[in-house]
Design a protein around this motif. Structure first.
Motif, short mmCIF file in Angstrom:
data_model
loop_
_atom_site.label_atom_id
_atom_site.label_comp_id
_atom_site.label_asym_id
_atom_site.label_seq_id
_atom_site.Cartn_x
_atom_site.Cartn_y
_atom_site.Cartn_z
N MET A 239 0.86 -1.15 0.00
CA MET A 239 0.00 0.00 0.00
C MET A 239 0.92 1.23 0.00
SD MET A 239 -2.84 0.61 2.96
CE MET A 239 -3.13 -1.13 2.98
N LYS A 240 0.77 2.08 -0.95
CA LYS A 240 1.65 3.24 -1.09
C LYS A 240 1.08 4.42 -0.32
CE LYS A 240 4.91 4.52 -4.36
NZ LYS A 240 5.92 3.79 -4.90
N LEU A 241 1.85 4.91 0.65
CA LEU A 241 1.42 6.05 1.44
C LEU A 241 1.92 7.36 0.87
CD1 LEU A 241 1.93 4.64 5.03
CD2 LEU A 241 -0.13 4.72 3.67
N GLU A 242 3.12 7.36 0.39
CA GLU A 242 3.72 8.55 -0.23
C GLU A 242 4.67 8.08 -1.32
OE1 GLU A 242 6.17 11.01 2.26
OE2 GLU A 242 4.82 10.84 3.91
N GLU A 243 5.11 8.99 -2.09
CA GLU A 243 6.11 8.70 -3.09
C GLU A 243 7.35 8.12 -2.41
OE1 GLU A 243 7.09 8.75 -7.11
OE2 GLU A 243 5.35 9.79 -6.31
N ASN A 244 7.83 7.00 -2.89
CA ASN A 244 9.04 6.33 -2.39
C ASN A 244 8.95 5.86 -0.93
OD1 ASN A 244 10.31 6.82 -4.88
ND2 ASN A 244 10.92 8.86 -4.19
N PHE A 245 7.78 5.73 -0.39
CA PHE A 245 7.63 5.25 0.99
C PHE A 245 6.49 4.26 1.00
CE2 PHE A 245 8.98 5.63 5.21
CZ PHE A 245 7.88 5.44 6.04
N GLU A 246 6.81 2.99 1.12
CA GLU A 246 5.80 1.96 0.98
C GLU A 246 5.71 1.11 2.25
OE1 GLU A 246 4.92 -1.66 -2.03
OE2 GLU A 246 5.82 0.14 -2.84
N PHE A 247 4.49 0.82 2.68
CA PHE A 247 4.21 -0.05 3.81
C PHE A 247 3.55 -1.31 3.28
CE2 PHE A 247 4.70 3.63 6.42
CZ PHE A 247 4.84 3.19 7.72
N SER A 248 3.84 -2.44 3.89
CA SER A 248 3.07 -3.63 3.56
C SER A 248 1.76 -3.57 4.34
CB SER A 248 3.85 -4.89 3.96
OG SER A 248 3.88 -5.03 5.37
N LEU A 249 0.81 -4.39 3.97
CA LEU A 249 -0.46 -4.43 4.68
C LEU A 249 -0.24 -4.82 6.14
CD1 LEU A 249 -3.55 -4.27 4.69
CD2 LEU A 249 -3.58 -6.65 3.94
N LEU A 250 0.62 -5.79 6.40
CA LEU A 250 0.89 -6.18 7.78
C LEU A 250 1.49 -5.04 8.60
CD1 LEU A 250 2.20 -9.85 7.60
CD2 LEU A 250 0.30 -8.99 8.97
N GLU A 251 2.40 -4.30 8.00
CA GLU A 251 2.98 -3.15 8.70
C GLU A 251 1.91 -2.10 9.00
OE1 GLU A 251 7.52 -3.17 6.95
OE2 GLU A 251 5.91 -2.40 5.69
N MET A 252 1.02 -1.88 8.04
CA MET A 252 -0.07 -0.92 8.24
C MET A 252 -0.99 -1.39 9.37
SD MET A 252 -1.46 1.91 7.54
CE MET A 252 -0.57 2.38 6.11
N LEU A 253 -1.32 -2.68 9.40
CA LEU A 253 -2.17 -3.21 10.47
C LEU A 253 -1.49 -3.06 11.82
CD1 LEU A 253 -3.64 -6.41 8.79
CD2 LEU A 253 -4.65 -4.13 8.96
N SER A 254 -0.19 -3.23 11.86
CA SER A 254 0.57 -3.05 13.09
C SER A 254 0.46 -1.61 13.60
CB SER A 254 2.04 -3.41 12.85
OG SER A 254 2.81 -3.18 13.99
N VAL A 255 0.54 -0.66 12.69
CA VAL A 255 0.40 0.76 13.06
C VAL A 255 -1.03 1.04 13.54
CG1 VAL A 255 0.39 3.12 12.13
CG2 VAL A 255 2.25 1.56 11.55
N ILE A 256 -2.01 0.53 12.81
CA ILE A 256 -3.41 0.73 13.17
C ILE A 256 -3.71 0.18 14.56
CG2 ILE A 256 -5.77 -0.04 12.61
CD1 ILE A 256 -4.96 0.18 9.64
N ALA A 257 -3.10 -0.97 14.88
CA ALA A 257 -3.34 -1.62 16.17
C ALA A 257 -2.45 -1.07 17.29
CB ALA A 257 -3.13 -3.13 16.03
N HIS A 258 -1.65 -0.06 16.97
CA HIS A 258 -0.76 0.57 17.95
C HIS A 258 0.24 -0.42 18.54
CE1 HIS A 258 -3.29 4.09 17.71
NE2 HIS A 258 -4.34 3.33 17.96
N CYS A 259 0.76 -1.30 17.68
CA CYS A 259 1.76 -2.27 18.12
C CYS A 259 3.15 -1.65 17.99
CB CYS A 259 1.70 -3.52 17.25
SG CYS A 259 0.18 -4.47 17.44
N GLY A 260 3.97 -1.86 19.00
CA GLY A 260 5.33 -1.37 18.95
C GLY A 260 6.18 -2.15 17.96
N TYR A 261 5.82 -3.41 17.77
CA TYR A 261 6.55 -4.29 16.86
C TYR A 261 5.52 -5.06 16.02
CZ TYR A 261 10.38 -3.40 20.06
OH TYR A 261 11.32 -2.79 20.83
N LEU A 262 5.90 -5.39 14.81
CA LEU A 262 5.02 -6.16 13.95
C LEU A 262 4.61 -7.47 14.63
CD1 LEU A 262 3.66 -6.55 11.17
CD2 LEU A 262 5.78 -7.58 10.39
#
Length: 103
Positions: free
Chosen positions: A1-24
């Motif tokens: 999932m592309k958030l900005e130019e040249n900065f890409e998160f995977s879906l799992l990384e995005m879910l980790s951020v959404i869930a407020h996890c310190g680590y994936l």
């Protein structure tokens, strides 16, 4: 999932951020209510937002379920698994398994 130019998160990384996890890896140990809350957030992510491989990776990582044939099916299966509560042993997030000690 592309958030900005040249900065890409995977879906799992995005879910980790959404869930407020310190680590994936903390995603695997979300408690029932945290998984249900994450499910509500995933409902807002259209299946087209990530490729099939990422939906299946999230499904496998969070629920240990088999891959699905389409991104839509993988997303729906992930939602069901998250909404059903705990999975992956239910070990508390950020801590060791219960030692059996009482307070």
């Amino acid at each position: 999932m592309k958030l900005e130019e040249n900065f890409e998160f995977s879906l799992l990384e995005m879910l980790s951020v959404i869930a407020h996890c310190g680590y994936l890896s903390d995603l695997r140990y979300l408690q029932g209510w945290e998984r249900a809350q994450l499910a509500r957030r995933v409902e807002k992510i259209p299946y087209e937002a990530a490729p099939l491989s990422e939906w299946n990776a999230a499904l496998r990582y969070l629920s240990e379920e088999a891959p699905q044939p389409t991104a839509k099916a993988a997303r729906e299966h992930l939602l069901l698994c998250l909404a059903c509560g705990e999975k992956n042993g239910g070990q508390p997030r950020g801590g060791a398994a219960d030692s059996g000690a009482t307070l």
